[in-house]
Design a protein around this motif. Sequence first.
Motif, short mmCIF file in Angstrom:
data_model
loop_
_atom_site.label_atom_id
_atom_site.label_comp_id
_atom_site.label_asym_id
_atom_site.label_seq_id
_atom_site.Cartn_x
_atom_site.Cartn_y
_atom_site.Cartn_z
N ALA A 73 0.83 -1.21 0.00
CA ALA A 73 0.00 0.00 0.00
C ALA A 73 0.86 1.26 0.00
CB ALA A 73 -0.94 0.00 1.20
N ASP A 74 2.04 1.21 0.64
CA ASP A 74 2.94 2.36 0.63
C ASP A 74 3.74 2.47 -0.66
OD1 ASP A 74 2.41 3.74 2.96
OD2 ASP A 74 3.87 2.64 4.17
N PHE A 123 -7.01 0.06 3.60
CA PHE A 123 -8.28 0.73 3.89
C PHE A 123 -8.05 1.91 4.85
CE2 PHE A 123 -11.35 -2.72 2.58
CZ PHE A 123 -12.19 -1.89 1.87
N VAL A 124 -7.38 1.65 5.97
CA VAL A 124 -7.22 2.70 6.97
C VAL A 124 -6.29 3.79 6.47
CG1 VAL A 124 -6.50 3.18 9.34
CG2 VAL A 124 -7.70 1.07 8.82
N ALA A 125 -5.22 3.42 5.78
CA ALA A 125 -4.31 4.43 5.25
C ALA A 125 -5.03 5.33 4.25
CB ALA A 125 -3.11 3.76 4.57
N ASP A 129 -5.58 9.27 4.48
CA ASP A 129 -5.14 10.11 3.36
C ASP A 129 -6.18 11.16 2.99
OD1 ASP A 129 -2.80 8.63 3.15
OD2 ASP A 129 -3.54 7.37 1.50
N VAL A 130 -7.45 10.78 2.98
CA VAL A 130 -8.48 11.65 2.41
C VAL A 130 -9.31 12.40 3.44
CG1 VAL A 130 -8.63 10.19 0.35
CG2 VAL A 130 -10.23 9.81 2.24
N VAL A 131 -9.29 11.99 4.69
CA VAL A 131 -10.12 12.62 5.73
C VAL A 131 -9.27 13.57 6.56
CG1 VAL A 131 -11.57 12.21 7.76
CG2 VAL A 131 -11.68 10.64 5.82
N ALA A 351 0.97 3.32 5.92
CA ALA A 351 0.45 1.97 5.70
C ALA A 351 1.30 0.93 6.41
CB ALA A 351 0.38 1.67 4.21
N ARG A 352 2.62 1.16 6.49
CA ARG A 352 3.47 0.21 7.22
C ARG A 352 3.11 0.17 8.69
NH1 ARG A 352 6.79 2.21 3.11
NH2 ARG A 352 8.11 0.67 2.04
N TYR A 353 2.90 1.33 9.29
CA TYR A 353 2.45 1.35 10.68
C TYR A 353 1.10 0.65 10.82
CZ TYR A 353 5.95 4.09 13.21
OH TYR A 353 7.10 4.50 13.86
N GLN A 354 0.20 0.90 9.86
CA GLN A 354 -1.09 0.23 9.90
C GLN A 354 -0.92 -1.28 9.82
OE1 GLN A 354 -3.93 1.63 10.47
NE2 GLN A 354 -3.29 3.77 10.34
#
Length: 428
Positions: A73-74, A123-125, A129-131, A351-354
Amino acid sequence: MRRWLHDTAGGLPATFWYLWAGLLINRAGAFAMLFLSLYLTVARGASESLAGTVVGAYGLGGAAGVLLGGVLADRWGRRATLLAAHLVTTALMVALAFSRHLLLIAVLSALVGVAHSMPSPAFVAAIVDVVPEERRSRAFNLQFWAFNLGMAVASLLAGVLAEASFLALFLVDAGATLIAALVIAAKVPETLPDTRRARRAGQTDQAGRTDQAGRVRRPGLHTALTDRVFLAFVGLTFVLAVLTMQTSTIMPLAMRADGLRPSAYGAVVALGGVLIVVGQLFVPRLIDRHRKARVLAVSTALLAAGFAALAVADDLWVYLAAAVVWTVGQMLAAPPNAQINADLAPPELRARYQSVFYLAFPAASFVAPTLGGVSLQYLGERHWLIVGALGLLAAGCHLLAGPPRERRVAALRRTLATRREPALATDR
């Protein structure tokens, strides 16, 4: 009422709502793994301990899946990772539907665990990103609400389908996953931030170091894996996940031992989903004025009390009453848990942290059924007392870990604020 709805859900971007819709569709059809332990014992003749091991293989695969999903994802992008994971899951669920040998089922379960877990960090990343930061608590609350609304629908239908056809469980799951993939493909753009300007500005924070030649040496997954404050939070999330996983791994076996039918298990899980659907949107107003560590301590203690009560559960009404208690704990825990996770992650490694955070859930999916199946087989109802004691210990640890987390978040925000100044100067 209109004002309450606007305060709860207003101001969120369209991309968030498409992600939300994809999650809801996926969860509403997620029947199969919820009933995997019953499928193995009833349809395939496996023992409780063997069923726990096979379900544990699903969790073991998920541990690899979240790490892979976070890295992709990253690097590859949020949208591409989501699409690949959903399409692979669809194919694997169809294969699992027609498998008969326990060894093959175990292998496929592990692969499904990989594919099922890959979307979580993406999903969470993408949501982060957008919120905007000030609306993320609402977004995470709505995400949890959608997840449990889907689970409620899935549980009600699955309880009936499990008594009629286990094959249908797997095929409906595959179909729902495919529909979710189509929604993402049609409506969700790539949200991965462009960090190249920050690199040209020579940033030197957690996400990257510049050498004498001006080249950025970016840490990778190991940055999250060596962040002690973050890992303490992940460890407590793992305990929370172990408690929560009891409902989908060990509780079905306990209810079967008490002579209850699969539809009774579906009713217990559905009750939790209904409570969340009705009450989750009110949670932010209830907890926003309290420190996150205290909210998590109270929520974990409620989970502990609910599962400990199963030590005396023989009838359906006792299971239903206990479900009310632990569901309230889940509702309170969801927003602060997600918000802390987002706050502790540097943007370039989001994303890596997620992925490291979500590693707690497949790890719990392995530990809970593997150890829980043995514990239930040999300790019987005392298993639930052990689960309750573990939850109370975690509640106390949340109170101790709260202040260091708050100091880390404040320091990271100061660092990000100083980074924005040279970036803005470069733009000008």
